[in-house]
Design an enzyme around this catalytic site. Structure first.
Site, PDB file in Angstrom:
ATOM      1  CG  ASP A   8      69.471  54.587  53.999  1.00 21.90           C
ATOM      2  OD1 ASP A   8      69.410  53.984  52.901  1.00 21.90           O
ATOM      3  OD2 ASP A   8      69.108  55.766  54.137  1.00 21.90           O
ATOM      4  CB  SER A  54      67.086  57.635  51.085  1.00 24.77           C
ATOM      5  OG  SER A  54      67.927  56.515  51.069  1.00 24.77           O
ATOM      6  CG  HIS A  59      66.317  51.754  49.713  1.00 23.70           C
ATOM      7  ND1 HIS A  59      67.653  51.428  49.620  1.00 23.70           N
ATOM      8  CD2 HIS A  59      66.279  53.029  50.176  1.00 23.70           C
ATOM      9  CE1 HIS A  59      68.373  52.466  49.984  1.00 23.70           C
ATOM     10  NE2 HIS A  59      67.574  53.461  50.346  1.00 23.70           N
TER      11      HIS A  59
HETATM   12 ZN    ZN Z   1      67.999  54.814  51.738  1.00 21.13          ZN
END
Ligand code: ZN
Length: 353
Positions: free
Chosen positions: A54, A95, A289
């Protein structure tokens, strides 16, 4: 006037240098040899392992690479590409939309999980894999109800609709569920989840502790998950998230960002080792991302040192790397949309939508 300009310039340079940090990592971990890497074979993948760092941009990977003395499992994978991370509503995704694009192959609005831009539920890879009889699992280091894992089993218009997400996970039929977020479930929900799962580990009320305090929990849990899932005759789909790379980068904490990325890389190493005996497996490593607008300003790979600068407390808009190896991995080379990954994974596993 001149003085004011000078003060503003001084303040700006002070703020900029305040966001620059140098970190030296004390002990490098060993990585799998590139020559032992599973080749990108053409056979349908029986097992699919999707690993999401993440917020893990290329910069986070290279910061970790410097700190691990110029070697990583992730950067040894034979196929590399990029994933464009824009969401349906924003150049810079969150997210929820990023997870939905990867999990469901559908660009949606920021804040939405497992639904299209009209709020209509879309099936995730996990559900599609279950339909053909594959076992499924998720292993994460934040809450199991957080946006990224939720995109694989829930359908909500607001990512913070935790009660709905928790109830969706209880009924998702996953064989393995591991991570934080125990406080998001009632006692009765936990009992039902326990009954439905072959391996359930809710190890924290909220997020798991940071990498510096977590030890080898993530790599060990990935090994444990593989032990359970490999028993399934039809193969499996496992999603692993290094969830807290994002958390550390949001607060511009370079040492912890590096430690989280190295921890994630060790989990990749566990998978690679396991894949030696299970070559009919596809491994895809990517991110939803980039977080923090990290850039590398210096460092020394002999000393395991990196100097980095975060330009934002938020996500940035750059494309993120995709790494792959194993069955059907070749199709992940090049630049692709995040929402295109799911169809490629399905094709590699010969699974229809
Ligand atoms: Zn994220």
């Amino acid at each position: 006037m001149k003085n004011i300009v000078l003060i503003v310039a001084l303040l700006a340079s002070c703020l900029a240098s305040c966001s620059s940090h140098t970190y030296t990592h004390a002990r490098a971990h060993e990585v799998e040899s590139p020559s032992a890497m599973p080749a990108a074979t053409k056979h349908p993948a029986r097992n699919v392992i999707l690993m999401i760092g993440d917020g893990m941009g290329a910069e986070h990977v290279w910061a970790a690479w410097l700190c691990n003395q110029g070697k990583l499992n992730i950067t040894s994978l034979p196929v590399t590409g990029f994933s464009i991370t824009t969401s349906a509503s924003h150049t810079i995704t969150d997210s929820a939309a990023g997870g939905t694009a990867i999990a469901c192959g559908c660009k949606t609005r920021n804040g939405q999980v497992g639904v299209d831009t009209h709020g209509v539920p879309v099936d995730s890879l996990a559900v599609q894999m279950q339909r053909v009889g594959k076992a499924t699992g998720i292993v994460v280091t934040k809450s199991v109800t957080d946006a990224t894992p939720a995109a694989f089993y829930a359908h909500v218009k607001r990512r913070k609709d935790t009660p709905a997400i928790a109830e969706a996970l209880v009924g998702a039929g996953f064989d393995v569920v591991a991570g934080g977020g125990a406080a998001d479930f009632s006692t009765e929900q936990k009992e039902r989840l326990q009954k439905n799962c072959r391996l359930l580990e809710l190890v924290a009320d909220g997020e798991c502790p940071p990498a510096s305090q977590r030890g080898t929990w993530l790599p060990q849990m990935v090994a444990k998950a593989l032990c359970v899932l490999e028993q399934d005759e039809q193969g499996f789909f496992l999603m692993v998230e290094g969830s807290k790379i994002d958390v550390s980068a949001h607060v511009k904490d370079l040492p912890e960002t590096v430690r989280e990325t190295l921890d994630f890389d060790q989990a990749v190493g566990v998978v690679l080792q396991w894949m030696r005996k299970h070559p009919d497996t596809l491994l895809v490593v990517t991110a939803d991302h980039q977080t923090g607008g990290l850039s590398i300003l210096g460092g020394d790979k002999e000393k395991g040192t990196v100097k980095g600068h975060f330009s934002t407390f938020d996500h940035s808009g750059v494309a993120v790397p995709v790494y792959a190896c194993g069955a059907g991995a070749g199709v992940f080379a090049g630049v692709q949309e995040n929402a295109g990954l799911a169809a490629k994974i399905r094709a590699a596993a010969a699974v229809r939508p």
